[in-house]
Every structure is written in structure tokens, then in C-alpha cells.
Motif scaffolding. Structure first.
Motif, PDB file in Angstrom:
ATOM      1  N   ALA A 161      74.416  21.636 -26.038  1.00  0.00           N
ATOM      2  CA  ALA A 161      75.125  20.901 -27.088  1.00  0.00           C
ATOM      3  C   ALA A 161      76.544  21.412 -27.303  1.00  0.00           C
ATOM      4  CB  ALA A 161      74.331  20.983 -28.390  1.00  0.00           C
ATOM      5  N   ASP A 216      62.713  24.949 -23.773  1.00  0.00           N
ATOM      6  CA  ASP A 216      62.942  26.089 -22.901  1.00  0.00           C
ATOM      7  C   ASP A 216      63.510  25.646 -21.558  1.00  0.00           C
ATOM      8  OD1 ASP A 216      62.930  28.769 -22.427  1.00  0.00           O
ATOM      9  OD2 ASP A 216      60.979  28.700 -21.438  1.00  0.00           O
ATOM     10  N   GLU A 217      62.957  24.584 -21.025  1.00  0.00           N
ATOM     11  CA  GLU A 217      63.524  23.988 -19.816  1.00  0.00           C
ATOM     12  C   GLU A 217      63.546  22.487 -20.003  1.00  0.00           C
ATOM     13  OE1 GLU A 217      62.115  25.245 -15.961  1.00  0.00           O
ATOM     14  OE2 GLU A 217      61.479  27.123 -16.867  1.00  0.00           O
ATOM     15  N   TRP A 218      64.531  21.846 -19.430  1.00  0.00           N
ATOM     16  CA  TRP A 218      64.593  20.401 -19.593  1.00  0.00           C
ATOM     17  C   TRP A 218      63.568  19.746 -18.699  1.00  0.00           C
ATOM     18  CZ3 TRP A 218      70.333  21.352 -18.586  1.00  0.00           C
ATOM     19  CH2 TRP A 218      70.935  21.793 -19.762  1.00  0.00           C
ATOM     20  N   SER A 245      73.692  25.734 -32.505  1.00  0.00           N
ATOM     21  CA  SER A 245      73.919  24.330 -32.136  1.00  0.00           C
ATOM     22  C   SER A 245      72.797  23.817 -31.250  1.00  0.00           C
ATOM     23  CB  SER A 245      75.274  24.161 -31.455  1.00  0.00           C
ATOM     24  OG  SER A 245      75.440  25.101 -30.433  1.00  0.00           O
ATOM     25  N   PHE A 246      72.487  22.558 -31.398  1.00  0.00           N
ATOM     26  CA  PHE A 246      71.434  21.939 -30.598  1.00  0.00           C
ATOM     27  C   PHE A 246      71.670  20.436 -30.503  1.00  0.00           C
ATOM     28  CE2 PHE A 246      69.170  20.328 -34.337  1.00  0.00           C
ATOM     29  CZ  PHE A 246      69.580  21.211 -35.321  1.00  0.00           C
ATOM     30  N   TYR A 268      79.787  36.427 -28.678  1.00  0.00           N
ATOM     31  CA  TYR A 268      78.630  36.584 -27.799  1.00  0.00           C
ATOM     32  C   TYR A 268      77.713  35.374 -27.888  1.00  0.00           C
ATOM     33  CZ  TYR A 268      74.524  38.530 -25.539  1.00  0.00           C
ATOM     34  OH  TYR A 268      73.466  38.726 -24.696  1.00  0.00           O
ATOM     35  N   LYS A 269      77.516  34.736 -26.733  1.00  0.00           N
ATOM     36  CA  LYS A 269      76.638  33.578 -26.674  1.00  0.00           C
ATOM     37  C   LYS A 269      75.253  34.099 -26.296  1.00  0.00           C
ATOM     38  CE  LYS A 269      77.200  28.852 -25.070  1.00  0.00           C
ATOM     39  NZ  LYS A 269      75.835  28.500 -24.712  1.00  0.00           N
ATOM     40  N   TYR A 270      74.395  34.230 -27.287  1.00  0.00           N
ATOM     41  CA  TYR A 270      73.088  34.833 -27.049  1.00  0.00           C
ATOM     42  C   TYR A 270      72.242  33.954 -26.123  1.00  0.00           C
ATOM     43  CZ  TYR A 270      68.408  36.572 -27.946  1.00  0.00           C
ATOM     44  OH  TYR A 270      67.136  37.042 -27.790  1.00  0.00           O
ATOM     45  N   ASP A 325      71.610  29.271 -25.239  1.00  0.00           N
ATOM     46  CA  ASP A 325      72.265  27.966 -25.332  1.00  0.00           C
ATOM     47  C   ASP A 325      72.410  27.475 -26.769  1.00  0.00           C
ATOM     48  OD1 ASP A 325      72.701  27.813 -22.637  1.00  0.00           O
ATOM     49  OD2 ASP A 325      70.861  26.699 -22.210  1.00  0.00           O
ATOM     50  N   ARG A 332      66.282  36.148 -19.074  1.00  0.00           N
ATOM     51  CA  ARG A 332      66.754  35.202 -20.093  1.00  0.00           C
ATOM     52  C   ARG A 332      67.488  34.039 -19.434  1.00  0.00           C
ATOM     53  NH1 ARG A 332      69.656  38.867 -23.897  1.00  0.00           N
ATOM     54  NH2 ARG A 332      71.117  37.138 -23.921  1.00  0.00           N
ATOM     55  N   ARG A 348      72.267  20.123 -12.428  1.00  0.00           N
ATOM     56  CA  ARG A 348      71.958  21.050 -13.514  1.00  0.00           C
ATOM     57  C   ARG A 348      71.686  22.427 -12.954  1.00  0.00           C
ATOM     58  NH1 ARG A 348      66.468  18.573 -16.109  1.00  0.00           N
ATOM     59  NH2 ARG A 348      65.003  19.148 -14.493  1.00  0.00           N
ATOM     60  N   GLN A 393      79.673  35.671 -18.510  1.00  0.00           N
ATOM     61  CA  GLN A 393      80.577  34.927 -19.391  1.00  0.00           C
ATOM     62  C   GLN A 393      79.979  34.701 -20.775  1.00  0.00           C
ATOM     63  OE1 GLN A 393      82.124  31.451 -17.414  1.00  0.00           O
ATOM     64  NE2 GLN A 393      82.864  32.630 -15.681  1.00  0.00           N
ATOM     65  N   LYS A 394      78.895  35.422 -21.096  1.00  0.00           N
ATOM     66  CA  LYS A 394      78.307  35.252 -22.422  1.00  0.00           C
ATOM     67  C   LYS A 394      79.115  36.004 -23.478  1.00  0.00           C
ATOM     68  CE  LYS A 394      74.073  36.104 -20.858  1.00  0.00           C
ATOM     69  NZ  LYS A 394      72.604  36.204 -20.704  1.00  0.00           N
ATOM     70  N   LEU A 403      70.973  27.029 -19.595  1.00  0.00           N
ATOM     71  CA  LEU A 403      70.955  25.786 -18.834  1.00  0.00           C
ATOM     72  C   LEU A 403      72.287  25.057 -18.954  1.00  0.00           C
ATOM     73  CD1 LEU A 403      67.476  24.751 -20.190  1.00  0.00           C
ATOM     74  CD2 LEU A 403      67.890  25.360 -17.832  1.00  0.00           C
TER      75      LEU A 403
END
Lengths: 268, 439
Positions: free
Chosen positions: A91, B44-46, B438-439, B398-400, B402, A62, A53, B373-374, A65
Motif C-alpha cells: 500500500a 502473509d502472501e498474496w 498502512s494497508f 525503518y520499514k519493519y 510491508d 522475514r 511480483r 533498504q529497510k 512483497l
């Protein structure tokens, strides 16, 4: 006359002796170290699986992940390799699969599978020094820079590390002027790689932060790539590494892009 | 697990709030408010326990809203061609040798005033037999080498989603099919059998204006309906790869995918069989692809019936290369040759739109990735020298982070004549935006 000749010969031999010993014994062969380092970093076992990961942190702090599983198979040590990367997070990229057939002597073949469109997209060879999925890692960092791309110079050594300097043969293909590596003398893993600009300023750094032995193979558990210009970085962690699973070569095909092989991703 | 449950509850909560709200603007605010709570939490973090999810069930959710406004507002009945909210829930179940995918979609379309909950995909993949995958159910099937030009991919296309800024996935709608794929050393093959023919989602007048023979450009009301044959279609692909060169041969039996026959009871689809082949390989520092197909019009094999589409030959040449770091250029040249053209001309009816014998199309797509690449900038131009029309498809995506994706773009269509494929769409030129969570 004969004596003089003998004396000259003896003197010459005596004088040369220390020089010979420096060349043979004290200055190790940089190319040999680089080849060993390449094998240690990218060719552990005959195949392998790891969960990976990445935490990508931009200059403003900012975060993004990425999580994926990597399957690897070596055709020969230091030669061709095949990789399969199956994304599980976030996702919106879940189910995306990336496949590489790495060919050190020519351009790699790369494919991407986009599940929403059921599309197998082939990616043109392109620039290997561009970001891998938005991370500070480049494609070349993921699969390994081919040792013959650079001229390698031995710089120094201490008890722990060999320090080498590498000058690219073709500077137009890379964003740096040269780089230096600190290679662990025990296991030949490159522990620090630092890239420099033409003015000698360090601009990028890759560090191995945690190493442990898995199945007798020294393995990096945690690494960090930093952009030294703006402070942004990517932290990469590996878990559940396993070597020599007996992964067959033929799974690195279109079938696995469309339907990733669960038996090798999760089982054994 | 708790996070997941919270997400499910929130998703349903958000969905209820949105569909209960009178205006989309209000709905948007609600999505934003809810999501702040979601992303501010533990995600926020896994955590360490998230490394490997041992559960055979996986779940994900996407909520999106999009709007496309017309650039000129003269012919169409409404001033927009896209105004909808979608919620997609996807559940997969996986064990060794078996995988089940279920995708439910809830959408509220302001253009046709419809709210609907439906099964978008439901399929089972059985991989228990060596080197063989059997996939049964509603699924997306894609093959062939073209970039938004299709020759041997004869699975349904969502043309109504091609011109309005919807997510690209809607260009390839799922179809009910049985797909068997067998992988061998030297070559692989697969067969896709659709018990019921699934035509392309073509223009009906529901959303767009287009050319109507004898009338000109208009948005027909009520929308045009077609009769879909209740008969199967089958497609086969044999393919392999050697030394980086990928090859494939294709065959199909079924119908033309667009209305192609004026029958006694109305507009319908003519029987068609096809064969074709393709090659894709690295060349000249990029990727080269070649594809050809031959469509045989079974009900009008000599081309003499003006009410049934003629046979066709299609040819595609494509090349893609990286022209600078993070910038790629892909170009395609495409030819569509109508066969038995003389017979078509002789027998044509008054007011009938006759295609050019050699329809040509060039496409150029420029893609740039920036800001880690965002930000993805994409500009694609379709230009047809024979039809003298073009379509410019531009987008900034634009991928703000995740979760959030923001997309803005332009679909610009123009043509010299009203009856050509892209020229007839010129009143539908639009700007659009889309937001996805998305989530």
C-alpha cells in the motif's frame, strides 16, 4: 625437391585439419552465445508487458512483497530500451512509478515518481549493482548487464547447456570476481548464473525456475536470486506476459510517470 | 475481497477506538493489538487471485501517530510541536481515460486540541483527448528542480510541517486547481489555474515561536492572522527533454506566497509575477541542476515602499552523486538577491527586519540505504553564510515490514541573530518519532 615440398604441405595440412575443426566446429564462440543470451533474456519481441511480483525473504525468514507492472520497448535489438514500472503493492508504494531509458553505451537515465508529493525525482546513474527496491535483484539484473562489460570464455557444453565463464573487465565496479552461466541450448535463456568470490566460492545465484513459450518466445515465469552467504533470497514471478503489443515509444515520458497509461497497462 | 472488507471494518474500528481513548499511549496499544490480527491472516502472501485486481476501485489506508518534543523548553507555550494521530483513507476509481482520486483525512491534533474529518484530496483526471491530461479538483502540484528549496514551484508549501517530523507529504499540501497538461514531440506545456490564491502555510504562533519585530522570539497569542486575497493565481510550465537533458521555462502570476504586505486592514500578500527556467542533466558522474527565477513585486516595482516586499532574483545550483554503494550525497548552493536594495534601506521603518541583499544558502544531504533498504538514514544540513544560521534535519526511518514504518529524528535549528529565517526558529529545536501503519 618438389615431392618433398608436396609431402610437407600434405603432412602440415593433415596435422592441422583436426585442429581447425576443433576451432571452427567444436568450440562455439562465447561472444556469440552471450549476445544471443542477452537478446533471449532481455529483448523478447519488440515490446512487452508483464505483471511481476517479488517476495523478498531476509536471513531471518522475514518477508516483504512487491507487485508491479512492467512495460518495455526496444529501440533496437541489443541496443537502447525504455522501461516503465508501475507499483501496485504494498500500500505505501502504490502509485510509485519508475522509468528507465537504458543506454548500453552510456549511463542509463532513471526517474522515480512519488505520488504523495507529485514529485518527479531524477535518480543519478550511480552503482548498477545495488539492490532494486530492496530485493536481491540488482538494477543491472532487471535491465540486463551489457555483454561488452565482461570477457567471455567458453568452459564446456553438454546436451542441454553451454557453460560460460565471464570475467569483468573492470573488477572495481562489481562485487564478484567472475561468474558462470548455464545457457539453454534450445532457447539461449541463461538458466543459472552463479557469482564467485576471488577465492572461488559461490556467493550469489540466479536461477530460472520455470520457463514457457509465449507467442513463440521462450519466457521465464519464475526466477530466484539467492545470497549464498546468508541464505536470504528473492523469488520473482511473472504473469500475463504479452509481446508485440505495439507500445509507442513516446509513452515513456513524464506524462506516464504522473499518469500511467492505463490503456497499455491493462488493455489490448 | 473479504480481506479488503475486513480491513475497512478494522480501520473504522481502530479509528473509533483511538478517538474514543483518553490518551494517545492507550491508542497506540490498541493499534498494535488490532494490527497483529490483520497481519497474522491471509495477507502473509498474496493469493493467486490477487495478481490482477479487475475492480476499477482501489483502496488503501494509513494510520499514523507522531510526537515531537522540544529540546529546550523556555519560550514556547507547550513542550511539544507535534502530537497527532492521523487516519488517511484513499479511494481511486479508474477506467480508460478517467481517474478519480479521493483521500479523506481524520486527524486528532493534541497541540491545538482539534479533531477533524476532511477531504484531503478529491480530483478527476480526464485523459480522453490525445496527449492531454486535464486534472480538476483538490490536488498536489509540484515542479522545479530544488531539493526543499523552491524557486519556480509557487504552489502552497506546508512550512509548519517542515520543522517537526511530519511525513514529508505535508510539505506539499493539496490546492484547488484546474491543471491542463499537453505533451508534444518537441516540447510539453502545462497550465495550473487556481481560482482562489492559496498561500504557504506559514508560521502563525499556533505551533512555533519565532521573531516578532520589537519583541524578540516569542509565540504570539492569539496566533497571527493574515488576509488572503480572494483572487486567482496561475502558473505555466513549458518543458522538454533531449538526450537526457531536461529543460523547463516557467511563468506565474499571483502573489508572494508568504505575508509580504502590511495593508490598512492587516498583514496580507503582495501581488507578484515571476518568470524562470531550469535545466537538469547527468554530468560528472552525477546529476546537475540549475534553476533561476525572477519575482517581480508589482505593487512596489521600485522597492520604495517599506511595507511591501521587494522584487527578487533567485538562483540555484545543485549536484547529486552516489559516493558509495547505497549512499548518495546531494549538495545545493542557493542565492536570493533582493532587488532595489538601496530604496529599501532608505525607506525602511524603525525596528523593521531588513533581509540581507544577498541571502545565501548551502545544503548538503547524505542518504544511506541499508538492511535491504529497510533502514533509510538521512542527514540534511541547511547552512546560510549570509544569515549565519543553520538547520540540521536528521532521520532514521525503518520499514519493519510491508505495513509498519518507524521513524525517529532530530530537527536542530540555531542562528547568531534572532531575526533570520532559521535563527528565529531556534527555540523550536526538537526530537521526534512517528509510527505509520498502512494497508
Amino acid at each position: 625437391m618438389r615431392n618433398i615440398k608436396t609431402i610437407i604441405f600434405v603432412i602440415a595440412f593433415i596435422n592441422l585439419a583436426p585442429l581447425q575443426s576443433t576451432l571452427a566446429g567444436q568450440t562455439p564462440d562465447a561472444n556469440e552465445i552471450v549476445n544471443k543470451a542477452s537478446l533471449a533474456a532481455y529483448y523478447g519481441g519488440d515490446d512487452g508487458r508483464t505483471l511481476a511480483r517479488m517476495k523478498i525473504v531476509d536471513a531471518n525468514g522475514r518477508k516483504q512483497l512487491r507487485q508491479f507492472t512492467i512495460l518495455r520497448k526496444d529501440m533496437e535489438d541489443g541496443g537502447e530500451q525504455k522501461f516503465l514500472l508501475v507499483f501496485s503493492r504494498p500500500a505505501d508504494v502504490k502509485g510509485t512509478v519508475f522509468m528507465v531509458h537504458k543506454k548500453p553505451q552510456s549511463d542509463d537515465d532513471r526517474w522515480l515518481f512519488l505520488p504523495a508529493l507529485d514529485l518527479v525525482k531524477r535518480i543519478s546513474a550511480g552503482d548498477k549493482r545495488t539492490s532494486f527496491v530492496g530485493a536481491h535483484y540488482f538494477y543491472e539484473d532487471v535491465s540486463g548487464r551489457v555483454p561488452t562489460e565482461d570477457n567471455h570464455i567458453f568452459v564446456s557444453e553438454d546436451d542441454e547447456f553451454y557453460v560460460l565463464k565471464h570475467i569483468p573487465k573492470d573488477k572495481t565496479k562489481v562485487e564478484f570476481d567472475y561468474y558462470k552461466t548455464w545457457i539453454d541450448k534450445n532457447n539461449y535463456l541463461p538458466m543459472v548464473i552463479e557469482y564467485y568470490s576471488a577465492s572461488g566460492k559461490a556467493i550469489r545465484k540466479i536461477e530460472a525456475l520455470d520457463v514457457s513459450e509465449i507467442q513463440g518466445i521462450a519466457t521465464v515465469n519464475k526466477a530466484k536470486v539467492s545470497n549464498l552467504n546468508d541464505g536470504s533470497y528473492t523469488l520473482m514471478e511473472f504473469r500475463k506476459m504479452k509481446y508485440d503489443l505495439g507500445i509507442p515509444e513516446d509513452i515513456f515520458n513524464e506524462r506516464s510517470l504522473r499518469n500511467p497509461p492505463r490503456i497499455w497497462l491493462k488493455g489490448k | 475481497m473479504n480481506i479488503r472488507v475486513t480491513h475497512i471494518l478494522l480501520a473504522f474500528g481502530v479509528t473509533l477506538v483511538i478517538f474514543g481513548a483518553p490518551q494517545n499511549a492507550l491508542a497506540e496499544q490498541k493499534i498494535h493489538a488490532e494490527s497483529t490480527t490483520i497481519s497474522g491472516g491471509d495477507e502473509d502472501e498474496w493469493g493467486d487471485e490477487d495478481w490482477e485486481d479487475e475492480s476499477p476501485y482501489q483502496w488503501r489506508q494509513k494510520i499514523s501517530y507522531g510526537y515531537a518534543g522540544l529540546l529546550h523548553d523556555e519560550v514556547n507555550l507547550q513542550s511539544f510541536v507535534f502530537n497527532e494521530l492521523r487516519s488517511n483513507s484513499e479511494v481511486t476509481y479508474e477506467e480508460d481515460g478517467l481517474k478519480v482520486n479521493l483521500e479523506l483525512e481524520l486527524f486528532a491534533d493534541q497541540l491545538i486540541n482539534e479533531t477533524e474529518l476532511g477531504v484531503y484530496q478529491l480530483n478527476f483526471i480526464y485523459s480522453g483527448i490525445k496527449n492531454t491530461d486535464l486534472k480538476i479538483g483538490r490536488q498536489v502540484i509540484t515542479w522545479g528542480t530544488g531539493d526543499l528549496l523552491f524557486l519556480n514551484d509557487l504552489f502552497s508549501k506546508g512550512w509548519s510541517s517542515f520543522f517537526n517530523g511530519r511525513n514529508d507529504k505535508y510539505l506539499k499540501p493539496p490546492v484547488d486547481a484546474i491543471r491542463l497538461s499537453v505533451y508534444r514531440d518537441k516540447f510539453n506545456w502545462e497550465i495550473a489555474h487556481l481560482p482562489k490564491f492559496e498561500p504557504d502555510q506559514t508560521l502563525t504562533g499556533e505551533r512555533y515561536s519565532f521573531y516578532l519585530p520589537g519583541i524578540g522570539i516569542d509565540q504570539p497569542q492569539p496566533p497571527i492572522t493574515t488576509l488572503t486575497p480572494e483572487r486567482p493565481e496561475t502558473a505555466v510550465r513549458v518543458f522538454g527533454s533531449r538526450g537526457g537533458i531536461e529543460w523547463a521555462a516557467y511563468a506565474y502570476t499571483g502573489f508572494f506566497k508568504s505575508p509580504s504586505k502590511m495593508g490598512a486592514e492587516g498583514l496580507t500578500y503582495a501581488e507578484m509575477d515571476s518568470i524562470g527556467a531550469s535545466v537538469r542533466m547527468p554530468a560528472f558522474g552525477g546529476l546537475l541542476n540549475l534553476e533561476y527565477s525572477h519575482y517581480e513585486s508589482n505593487e512596489d516595482s521600485d522597492g520604495s515602499d517599506p511595507l511591501i516586499q521587494n522584487s527578487q532574483f533567485r538562483f540555484l545550483l545543485g549536484f547529486e552523486t552516489e559516493i558509495a554503494a547505497n549512499t548518495s550525497l546531494a549538495s545545493q548552493a542557493y542565492l536570493e538577491k533582493t532587488l532595489d536594495y538601496g530604496a529599501l534601506l532608505i525607506n525602511a521603518l524603525e525596528e523593521q527586519v531588513i533581509p540581507e541583499e544577498h541571502r545565501t544558502m548551502f545544503t548538503v544531504r547524505l542518504t544511506n540505504l541499508s538492511i535491504q533498504q529497510k533502514l533509510v538514514t538521512s542527514l540534511m544540513l541547511f547552512y546560510s553564510p549570509s544569515d549565519e544560521d543553520h538547520f540540521l534535519r536528521g532521520s532514521l526511518s525503518y520499514k519493519y515490514d510491508d505495513n509498519w514504518l518507524f521513524v525517529g529524528g532530530l530537527n536542530f535549528l540555531e542562528g547568531k541573530r534572532e531575526q533570520t529565517f532559521l535563527g528565529q526558529m531556534k527555540e523550536n529545536s526538537n526530537w521526534y518519532f512517528r509510527v505509520e501503519y498502512s494497508f
